[in-house]
Design a protein around this motif. Structure first.
Motif, PDB file in Angstrom:
ATOM      1  N   ILE A  51       0.840  -1.204   0.000  1.00  0.00           N
ATOM      2  CA  ILE A  51       0.000   0.000   0.000  1.00  0.00           C
ATOM      3  C   ILE A  51       0.871   1.248   0.000  1.00  0.00           C
ATOM      4  N   GLU A  52       1.872   1.272   0.867  1.00  0.00           N
ATOM      5  CA  GLU A  52       2.703   2.472   1.002  1.00  0.00           C
ATOM      6  C   GLU A  52       3.599   2.707  -0.208  1.00  0.00           C
ATOM      7  N   ARG A  53       3.862   1.673  -0.962  1.00  0.00           N
ATOM      8  CA  ARG A  53       4.659   1.838  -2.179  1.00  0.00           C
ATOM      9  C   ARG A  53       3.795   2.023  -3.427  1.00  0.00           C
ATOM     10  N   GLY A  54       2.475   2.018  -3.232  1.00  0.00           N
ATOM     11  CA  GLY A  54       1.579   2.254  -4.353  1.00  0.00           C
ATOM     12  C   GLY A  54       1.428   1.086  -5.286  1.00  0.00           C
ATOM     13  N   TRP A  55       1.739  -0.119  -4.824  1.00  0.00           N
ATOM     14  CA  TRP A  55       1.701  -1.298  -5.688  1.00  0.00           C
ATOM     15  C   TRP A  55       0.302  -1.886  -5.826  1.00  0.00           C
ATOM     16  N   VAL A  56      -0.580  -1.612  -4.868  1.00  0.00           N
ATOM     17  CA  VAL A  56      -1.918  -2.212  -4.886  1.00  0.00           C
ATOM     18  C   VAL A  56      -2.961  -1.120  -4.617  1.00  0.00           C
ATOM     19  N   PRO A  57      -4.184  -1.300  -5.131  1.00  0.00           N
ATOM     20  CA  PRO A  57      -5.245  -0.344  -4.804  1.00  0.00           C
ATOM     21  C   PRO A  57      -5.665  -0.488  -3.345  1.00  0.00           C
ATOM     22  N   VAL A  58      -6.213   0.566  -2.795  1.00  0.00           N
ATOM     23  CA  VAL A  58      -6.627   0.561  -1.383  1.00  0.00           C
ATOM     24  C   VAL A  58      -8.141   0.671  -1.305  1.00  0.00           C
ATOM     25  N   ARG A  59      -8.773  -0.280  -0.608  1.00  0.00           N
ATOM     26  CA  ARG A  59     -10.218  -0.238  -0.418  1.00  0.00           C
ATOM     27  C   ARG A  59     -10.577   0.831   0.617  1.00  0.00           C
ATOM     28  N   ASP A  60     -11.749   1.417   0.464  1.00  0.00           N
ATOM     29  CA  ASP A  60     -12.181   2.459   1.398  1.00  0.00           C
ATOM     30  C   ASP A  60     -12.192   1.983   2.852  1.00  0.00           C
ATOM     31  N   PRO A  61     -12.703   0.766   3.157  1.00  0.00           N
ATOM     32  CA  PRO A  61     -12.689   0.329   4.571  1.00  0.00           C
ATOM     33  C   PRO A  61     -11.279   0.271   5.140  1.00  0.00           C
ATOM     34  N   LEU A  82      -9.699   9.530   0.414  1.00  0.00           N
ATOM     35  CA  LEU A  82     -10.694   8.645  -0.184  1.00  0.00           C
ATOM     36  C   LEU A  82     -10.869   8.948  -1.666  1.00  0.00           C
ATOM     37  N   GLU A  83     -10.851  10.214  -2.025  1.00  0.00           N
ATOM     38  CA  GLU A  83     -10.971  10.594  -3.430  1.00  0.00           C
ATOM     39  C   GLU A  83      -9.747  10.137  -4.210  1.00  0.00           C
ATOM     40  N   LEU A  84      -8.582  10.290  -3.609  1.00  0.00           N
ATOM     41  CA  LEU A  84      -7.348   9.849  -4.252  1.00  0.00           C
ATOM     42  C   LEU A  84      -7.366   8.333  -4.481  1.00  0.00           C
ATOM     43  N   ALA A  85      -7.846   7.586  -3.477  1.00  0.00           N
ATOM     44  CA  ALA A  85      -7.940   6.133  -3.613  1.00  0.00           C
ATOM     45  C   ALA A  85      -8.922   5.751  -4.719  1.00  0.00           C
ATOM     46  N   LYS A  86     -10.019   6.481  -4.809  1.00  0.00           N
ATOM     47  CA  LYS A  86     -11.016   6.208  -5.850  1.00  0.00           C
ATOM     48  C   LYS A  86     -10.429   6.445  -7.233  1.00  0.00           C
TER      49      LYS A  86
END
Length: 292
Positions: A51-61, A82-86
């Protein structure tokens, strides 16, 4: 463009890396370890690393759980993340034509960034920027470089370059600001006839409102960007930081650090101030063409 060690198959994750960096800073500020963050998600620390390296998407929960654990109380900060994750999830789901390029590696990632971008600023020492090249000029460059031995690969490379140029037109045209050293316009890539056609195309494309070109003449002397060529890719989303891309003979360099990105922008602007205005640049291009 050369293959870099960690960009062999991924979709552009510039937004993911931005989100990961923000979460890393929040974790550090809260004094938490990756293992502790992983326990909050009932996951392994490997997931937090990704997550911290940006390798995978992050779910809102997961994002809400991490922010709560890190003590984020500002609703505006949470909404921004949350908008950035979306946006990142949507970008990863997008299927672009560049993903079908066999063995393209870092080239595929760059094209994905360029396709998502709103603006690029490029400084070129040795050749006309790819977004402005003719097919014949691009082919001569590929043959001269010697990277592609198979004629079909050369054809594919040329087709890719022309396909990228579609972003100069349409509903959301890419804004291009190019500063080119005079030597790049005088180098006889492909011979006089190829260069005449190439200079004509540069002139034609600068008539577009979204294309700006300046030439740094020989007489400008020493300048800030003498060391290497590079391209700064910018995005419409406020949350997405600029990405600077540079090729060397053996590697591809990506710069997403805010401080270094600012340095590249500063150097680009310094060199642009030393370059000729576009009108005078086109006059120089006409003089070069007449001399061919």
């Amino acid at each position: 463009m050369k293959q870099s060690a960690d960009t062999s198959s991924r979709v552009s994750t510039v937004l993911g890396r931005k989100l990961g960096t923000e979460l890393l800073h929040l974790r550090d500020s809260a004094g938490k370890t990756q293992q502790q963050a992983a326990q909050t998600l009932s996951a392994t620390s490997t997931k937090v690393v990704k997550i911290e390296r940006g390798w995978v998407p992050v779910r809102d929960p997961d994002l809400r759980a991490l922010c709560s654990y890190y003590g984020v109380t500002d609703d505006a900060v949470l909404r921004s993340l949350l908008e950035l994750a979306k946006l990142d999830r949507e970008r990863r789901r997008a299927k672009g034509w560049w993903q079908q390029l066999p063995g393209a590696g870092a080239l595929s990632e760059y094209i994905a960034l360029e396709d998502a971008a709103s603006r690029v600023r490029t400084w070129q020492l040795a050749f006309v920027p790819g977004l402005l090249q003719t097919a014949e000029y691009a082919r001569a460059l590929a043959v001269g470089e010697g990277t592609w031995e198979d004629p079909d690969e050369v054809d594919q490379m040329v087709g890719t370059r022309l396909k990228r140029q579609e972003r100069l037109h349409g509903d959301r045209p890419l804004h291009v600001y190019a500063v080119v050293w005079e030597a790049a316009l005088r180098q006889l890539v492909g011979g006089p006839s190829v260069m005449r056609a190439q200079l004509d195309q540069v002139r034609e494309l600068t008539e577009l409102p979204n294309v700006q070109l300046q030439v740094l003449p020989y007489r400008a002397g020493a300048h800030a960007c003498a060391a290497s060529s590079f391209t700064i890719v910018s995005f419409a989303e406020d949350a997405a930081a600029d990405v600077t891309h540079a090729d060397t003979i053996g590697t591809t360099v990506w710069v997403e650090n805010q401080e270094l990105s600012t340095t590249y922008r500063t150097f680009f602007e310094r060199t642009a101030r030393q370059a000729l205005a576009q009108r005078d640049s086109l006059t120089l291009i006409d003089e070069i063409r007449k001399g061919l």
